[in-house]
Design a protein around this motif. Structure first.
Motif, mmCIF file in Angstrom:
data_model
loop_
_atom_site.group_PDB
_atom_site.id
_atom_site.type_symbol
_atom_site.label_atom_id
_atom_site.label_comp_id
_atom_site.label_asym_id
_atom_site.label_seq_id
_atom_site.Cartn_x
_atom_site.Cartn_y
_atom_site.Cartn_z
ATOM 1 N N PRO A 124 3.507 -8.537 1.336
ATOM 2 C CA PRO A 124 2.546 -8.623 2.989
ATOM 3 C C PRO A 124 2.124 -6.562 3.372
ATOM 4 C CG PRO A 124 5.125 -8.239 3.364
ATOM 5 C CD PRO A 124 4.979 -8.637 1.920
ATOM 6 N N LEU A 125 2.109 -6.120 1.648
ATOM 7 C CA LEU A 125 1.384 -4.919 2.104
ATOM 8 C C LEU A 125 0.594 -5.327 1.072
ATOM 9 C CD1 LEU A 125 3.437 -1.324 1.882
ATOM 10 C CD2 LEU A 125 1.886 -2.697 3.880
ATOM 11 N N GLY A 126 -0.167 -6.255 0.251
ATOM 12 C CA GLY A 126 -1.098 -6.360 -0.299
ATOM 13 C C GLY A 126 -1.434 -7.430 -1.320
ATOM 14 N N ARG A 127 -2.465 -7.726 -1.621
ATOM 15 C CA ARG A 127 -2.483 -9.114 -3.137
ATOM 16 C C ARG A 127 -2.243 -8.765 -4.619
ATOM 17 N NH1 ARG A 127 -8.032 -11.262 -1.251
ATOM 18 N NH2 ARG A 127 -8.067 -9.533 0.471
ATOM 19 N N ASN A 128 -2.007 -7.373 -4.533
ATOM 20 C CA ASN A 128 -1.705 -7.062 -6.153
ATOM 21 C C ASN A 128 -0.794 -6.009 -5.585
ATOM 22 O OD1 ASN A 128 -3.916 -4.851 -5.161
ATOM 23 N ND2 ASN A 128 -5.316 -6.733 -6.101
ATOM 24 N N THR A 129 -0.974 -5.376 -6.995
ATOM 25 C CA THR A 129 -0.306 -3.501 -7.008
ATOM 26 C C THR A 129 -0.824 -2.986 -6.809
ATOM 27 O OG1 THR A 129 1.012 -4.682 -9.279
ATOM 28 C CG2 THR A 129 1.367 -2.759 -8.954
ATOM 29 N N GLY A 130 -1.933 -2.422 -7.465
ATOM 30 C CA GLY A 130 -2.907 -1.572 -7.237
ATOM 31 C C GLY A 130 -2.992 -1.604 -5.981
ATOM 32 N N GLU A 131 -3.279 -2.317 -5.015
ATOM 33 C CA GLU A 131 -3.334 -2.413 -3.216
ATOM 34 C C GLU A 131 -1.972 -2.555 -2.393
ATOM 35 O OE1 GLU A 131 -6.438 -5.890 -1.836
ATOM 36 O OE2 GLU A 131 -4.922 -6.129 -0.892
ATOM 37 N N PHE A 167 1.012 -0.115 -3.469
ATOM 38 C CA PHE A 167 1.233 0.479 -3.990
ATOM 39 C C PHE A 167 0.381 1.460 -3.022
ATOM 40 C CE2 PHE A 167 1.164 5.086 -6.114
ATOM 41 C CZ PHE A 167 2.423 5.049 -6.197
ATOM 42 N N GLU A 168 -1.197 0.859 -2.937
ATOM 43 C CA GLU A 168 -2.050 2.380 -2.237
ATOM 44 C C GLU A 168 -1.538 2.150 -0.778
ATOM 45 O OE1 GLU A 168 -4.124 4.874 -2.834
ATOM 46 O OE2 GLU A 168 -5.237 4.842 -0.326
ATOM 47 N N HIS A 169 -1.223 1.049 0.102
ATOM 48 C CA HIS A 169 -0.735 0.774 1.096
ATOM 49 C C HIS A 169 0.965 1.511 1.985
ATOM 50 C CE1 HIS A 169 -4.329 -2.399 2.003
ATOM 51 N NE2 HIS A 169 -4.270 -1.650 1.894
ATOM 52 N N ALA A 170 1.124 1.060 0.832
ATOM 53 C CA ALA A 170 2.298 2.230 1.014
ATOM 54 C C ALA A 170 2.379 3.614 1.257
ATOM 55 C CB ALA A 170 3.364 1.965 -0.612
ATOM 56 N N ARG A 171 1.582 4.350 -0.770
ATOM 57 C CA ARG A 171 1.219 5.166 -0.027
ATOM 58 C C ARG A 171 0.273 6.139 1.701
ATOM 59 N NH1 ARG A 171 -2.660 9.228 -0.297
ATOM 60 N NH2 ARG A 171 -4.147 8.217 -0.205
ATOM 61 N N GLN A 172 -0.555 4.968 1.842
ATOM 62 C CA GLN A 172 -0.480 5.570 3.358
ATOM 63 C C GLN A 172 0.393 5.580 4.294
ATOM 64 O OE1 GLN A 172 -3.937 3.125 3.801
ATOM 65 N NE2 GLN A 172 -5.101 3.533 2.453
ATOM 66 N N GLY A 173 1.978 5.229 3.886
ATOM 67 C CA GLY A 173 2.615 4.593 4.391
ATOM 68 C C GLY A 173 2.434 3.754 6.135
ATOM 69 N N ARG A 174 1.773 2.511 5.362
ATOM 70 C CA ARG A 174 1.238 1.086 6.400
ATOM 71 C C ARG A 174 2.708 0.740 6.551
ATOM 72 N NH1 ARG A 174 -3.980 -1.207 5.456
ATOM 73 N NH2 ARG A 174 -5.581 0.299 4.524
ATOM 74 N N SER A 175 2.782 -0.445 7.268
ATOM 75 C CA SER A 175 3.830 -1.483 7.198
ATOM 76 C C SER A 175 3.094 -2.355 7.314
ATOM 77 C CB SER A 175 4.798 -1.297 8.685
ATOM 78 O OG SER A 175 5.416 -2.045 9.079
ATOM 79 N N GLY A 176 4.048 -3.913 6.776
ATOM 80 C CA GLY A 176 3.165 -5.139 6.091
ATOM 81 C C GLY A 176 3.689 -5.446 6.915
ATOM 82 N N ILE A 177 4.205 -5.099 8.155
ATOM 83 C CA ILE A 177 5.986 -6.032 9.374
ATOM 84 C C ILE A 177 4.527 -6.097 10.725
ATOM 85 C CG2 ILE A 177 7.372 -6.027 10.286
ATOM 86 C CD1 ILE A 177 7.849 -5.398 7.480
ATOM 87 N N ASP A 178 4.860 -7.906 10.645
ATOM 88 C CA ASP A 178 4.146 -8.400 12.232
ATOM 89 C C ASP A 178 4.592 -9.413 12.614
ATOM 90 O OD1 ASP A 178 2.517 -8.404 13.896
ATOM 91 O OD2 ASP A 178 0.223 -8.740 13.081
#
Lengths: 191, 421
Positions: free
Chosen positions: B11-18, B20-31
């Motif tokens: 839910p946070l990205g289409r691949n590993t890099g994306e 990890f980066e969004h998780a590093r920013q503390g974003r949530s993939g929940i909606d």
């Protein structure tokens, strides 16, 4: 009579579409005498898919068994296929009687395993056509002779809306074999 | 044993890099869920993967789509990333590449069930001809079976060694890595695709968990619903996704010049054999899994620099996982940071163990600890360092990734930076 409701050309277009959809190829790649296995890379699962699509489209039941399996069942084990799994002379005779000179060729001694590769769009059209031809003259539900085909729909009764009662594909083959025997077609075991 | 490729779709990205980066920013993939109409359900949120992120596998494999559930489509998307990175296609001996997949199949859709019922007269008689009506395909029921997963992944990536399906609920992704590790270590394979996938964001998929009361029904907003180790946590948030790793024998990887991203050092598993969904009150199974992973890795407990927690955000798991960490690490527990990726990703069930192990490896590579977001209210039973809310720069070499499943399946994978020589 039902044959005139859905023409061989229409059946062919549906067969072509079913094959193309199942195999994820363009319809242009499907030609009347393409071998599904050899030319179009179909595998056994694809046959199930293609048959299922045709069954839904025409509300028919495609045969579950190959023609030569029916021969074995009706005329006895060993009639069409010898002990080493190869076609007999009798198998060739009956095959040619059924498919005519335009059909795919078989020869005595040919491994049974090579037979599925002989299935082409043309043979599928023949099978569907034969099943559709079993539609009775009148509707058994309401007695009317009012079969109709709306665009892309199976044959239904214009009077009561019932689906046409069609013989199952396996029964069509069995009936053909029985007729063949009644006509004096000789199917003797290879000696 | 090394990792030569990783891939994921979350839910946070289409691949590993994306991701990890969004998780590093503390974003949530929940909606709020968009995949189906959630009206009337007590849970209307989850972590969805965007349809457009799903890739199509190349060549003849496109036909396999007929047989593929959504979870398998997510899986091949993740595996495409991992195998491209590992250049798996260049390995010549395909008979020594395995596929170990954490996957539970999928619940049949309501549509499938309705079609089946139309062919039933209500009195034990089925009319098979009616199954042929209605414009659905021949594989609509078979597609959801568990075994189809390893079959398709093996076929697409031409892996002809062992192919094994793992069904152990939330531990499946971790167990898949562990079993692939054992397969290669016992010299029965040179390499393996290991991973897990999940796509249960359907009416029936959600209903099952709602009936178990496992999902949080009390949340002020979707992004704050998953709050592992926080006192106001009240259940997990369900998500979909997939994670894939290519595990490989070190010498084999070196010989062919494959990229080496890190090592799988050890694996431990155990089963509570206690109650179906309750965790053992002293967390015996979790303790054993972690202790075994550390022992298997041949490292000291003091060398573990970080724990990627199972951290589901259920009242029970987070308290008992905390207890387990204390039992394993003793007085040192408070100084071992542990965090929950599920605070941001939600719980991807069968995929979680794989996704989290990859994020753990990435954290080691980048000397970074991903945060546990939504950590606001301390819970006296959860009093360790959960890396609250903000990612932390923290060089570390060895870490554990925990996955504990409903039914008492426990898996802990020990991963580390690649130490050459």
């Amino acid at each position: 009579m039902a044959e005139s409701l859905i023409s061989p050309d229409q059946i062919y277009r549906e067969v072509q579409k079913a094959i193309a959809d199942a195999l994820q190829i363009s319809e242009q790649k499907v030609e009347p005498d393409s071998s599904l296995i050899r030319d179009l890379a179909a595998e056994s699962l694809d046959f199930i898919d293609i048959n299922f699509r045709l069954e839904q489209r025409f509300n028919v039941e495609m045969p579950r068994k190959y023609f030569l399996e029916h021969v074995e069942e009706l005329f006895g084990e060993g009639t069409a296929i010898d002990e080493s799994g190869r076609l007999t002379e009798a198998a060739v005779t009956i095959w040619n009687a059924r498919l005519g000179s335009a059909g795919p060729r078989v020869h005595a001694g040919m491994p049974l395993d090579d037979v599925p590769a002989l299935v082409t769009p043309r043979t599928l059209v023949m099978i569907v056509g034969e099943i559709l031809a079993t539609c009775p003259a009148t509707c058994p539900s309401c007695g009317k002779a009012a079969w109709a085909v709306a665009d892309g729909s199976p044959i239904t009764c214009g009077g009561c809306g019932a689906h046409a009662p069609l013989l199952a594909g396996d029964d069509v083959i069995r009936r053909w074999l029985e007729d063949f025997r009644a006509r004096g077609g000789s199917v003797s075991r290879a000696s | 044993m090394v990792v030569t490729g990783v891939g994921m779709i979350t839910p946070l990205g289409r691949n590993t890099g994306e991701t990890f980066e969004h998780a590093r920013q503390g974003r949530s993939g929940i909606d709020y869920l968009r995949a189906f109409d959630t009206r009337g359900l007590p849970v209307r949120i989850g972590g969805e993967v965007a349809d457009r992120w799903i890739q199509q596998p190349p060549g003849v494999a496109a036909r396999l789509e007929r047989m593929a559930s959504r979870a398998i489509q997510l899986m091949w998307t993740a595996a495409m990333e991992a195998t491209e990175q590992a250049k798996l296609g260049r390995i010549r001996d395909r008979y020594r590449i395995g596929v170990i997949l954490g996957y539970h199949g999928e619940t049949s859709s309501l549509g499938d069930i309705a079609r089946i019922f139309r062919a039933w007269d209500g009195d034990g008689q089925w009319d098979a001809t009616r199954l042929r009506q209605g414009g659905y395909d021949a594989f609509s029921l078979v597609r959801h079976k568990v075994d189809v997963g390893p079959t398709l992944i093996s076929r697409i990536f031409d892996c002809r060694g062992s192919s094994i399906g793992i069904a152990s609920a939330c531990a499946a992704g971790g167990q898949a890595i562990g079993e692939a590790y054992r397969l290669i270590r016992s010299r029965r394979a040179d390499a393996a695709i290991a991973g897990g996938c999940e796509a249960s964001l359907t009416y029936l998929g959600l209903s099952g968990f709602i009936l178990l009361k496992a999902l949080t029904e009390r949340y002020t907003s979707p992004p704050t619903a998953s709050r592992p180790f926080d006192r106001k946590r009240s259940g997990f948030v369900i998500s979909e996704g997939a994670g894939a790793l290519v595990l490989e024998d070190l010498d084999h990887a070196r010989e062919r010049g494959a990229p080496i991203l890190g090592e799988v050092l050890g694996y431990g598993d155990s089963t509570d054999a206690y109650r179906i969904t309750d965790i053992h009150p002293q967390a015996d199974g979790a303790v054993l899994a972690m202790a075994r992973a550390i022992e298997d890795a041949g490292v000291e407990r003091g060398q573990i620099g970080y724990i990627n927690a199972h951290g589901t955000s259920t009242v029970q798991n987070d308290a008992l996982e905390t207890l387990a960490v204390k039992r394993v690490f003793g007085e040192r527990a408070a100084s071992v940071p542990l965090s929950s990726n599920k605070s941001m990703l939600g719980h991807t069930i069968g995929a979680a163990g794989a996704i989290e192990a990859i994020l753990t490896l990435e954290g080691i590579r980048q000397s970074l600890l991903l945060p546990t977001i939504n950590h606001e209210t301390p819970d006296p039973r959860c009093d360790l360092d959960y890396v609250p809310n903000v990612a932390r720069r923290f060089p570390h070499r060895i870490a554990l990734s925990n996955s504990f499943g409903f039914g008492g399946h426990n898996a802990s994978v020990c991963v580390g930076a690649f130490e050459d020589g």
